[in-house]
Design a protein around this motif. Structure first.
Motif, short mmCIF file in Angstrom:
data_model
loop_
_atom_site.label_atom_id
_atom_site.label_comp_id
_atom_site.label_asym_id
_atom_site.label_seq_id
_atom_site.Cartn_x
_atom_site.Cartn_y
_atom_site.Cartn_z
N ARG A 10 73.97 32.43 -1.46
CA ARG A 10 73.07 32.98 -2.39
C ARG A 10 71.69 32.44 -2.30
NH1 ARG A 10 76.94 34.17 -6.95
NH2 ARG A 10 78.17 36.00 -6.26
N GLN A 13 68.84 34.32 -2.37
CA GLN A 13 68.77 35.67 -3.43
C GLN A 13 67.44 35.66 -4.05
OE1 GLN A 13 71.78 37.74 -3.58
NE2 GLN A 13 71.59 37.01 -1.57
N TYR A 15 65.73 36.69 -7.66
CA TYR A 15 65.81 36.71 -9.02
C TYR A 15 64.86 37.23 -9.75
CZ TYR A 15 70.45 34.39 -7.97
OH TYR A 15 71.63 34.12 -7.74
N ARG A 20 69.61 39.17 -11.34
CA ARG A 20 69.79 38.95 -9.82
C ARG A 20 69.46 40.17 -9.34
NH1 ARG A 20 74.96 39.18 -5.99
NH2 ARG A 20 74.27 38.53 -4.16
N CYS A 113 72.31 41.66 -13.44
CA CYS A 113 71.74 42.31 -12.22
C CYS A 113 71.05 43.70 -12.37
CB CYS A 113 73.04 42.60 -11.21
SG CYS A 113 74.16 41.44 -10.83
#
Length: 187
Positions: A10, A13, A15, A20, A113
């Protein structure tokens, strides 16, 4: 063993505001169906779902949208890694927020998410792909897929996003391949 390797971890990733960012797609194809043994055929749309690796039910390919890619690139990557398909993204189906029980981390402690979902017209089904040993593919009609869909937010993407686009004539709204850089503004 596949020559292709799935991304893991991650550290790349994206955000935004405690969410997320996820990208995924509803892969689809057209299938000819004979009508009552006649030579006349009708075309139906089938969508591709994959098994969940963490429980019962079927899902659409999706995963983390990473810093070095657009949402569209992430959706295409996830389709190849999880479902072993390639094709053309033809329509943005919308953004679907959800709460994950398994994706809680320091940047999203509550597991929030947001998934950018696309329609992917499948052009190629790979014989080998990164998650082949953990995934099974199932081609389903839209009503069958609605019935089998594990997650409420994915069912919503299918019913409100994909089915509405289908009812409106499935007009392609995204350019082929050379996508402009996407920002998280659409999420």
């Amino acid at each position: 063993m596949s020559e292709l390797v799935a991304r893991t971890g991650r550290h790349q990733q994206r955000y935004e505001d405690g969410y997320r960012l996820i990208a995924g797609c509803i892969p689809f194809k057209y299938r000819n169906v004979e009508e009552n043994g006649d030579e006349a055929t009708e075309q139906i749309v089938e969508v591709l779902m994959i098994n969940s690796t963490s429980g019962p039910g079927l899902l659409f390919p999706k995963g983390g949208w990473e810093n070095d890619e657009t949402a569209e690139e992430a959706a295409e990557r996830e389709a190849m890694e999880e479902a072993g398909v390639r094709g053309d993204l033809v329509h943005f189906l919308g953004c679907y927020p959800f709460k994950s029980k398994t994706l809680q981390d320091e940047y999203s402690p509550e597991g929030l998410c947001k998934a950018a979902m696309y329609a992917l017209h499948v052009k190629e089904e790979l014989d080998s792909w990164p998650e082949k040993s953990r995934r099974e593919r199932s081609w389903l009609t839209i009503p069958e897929a609605i019935e089998c869909c594990r997650h409420v937010w994915m069912r919503e993407a299918l019913e409100k996003g994909f089915s509405k686009w289908y009812a409106d004539g499935m007009i392609s709204t995204l350019p082929k391949k050379d996508f402009p850089n996407s920002s998280s503004d659409q999420l």
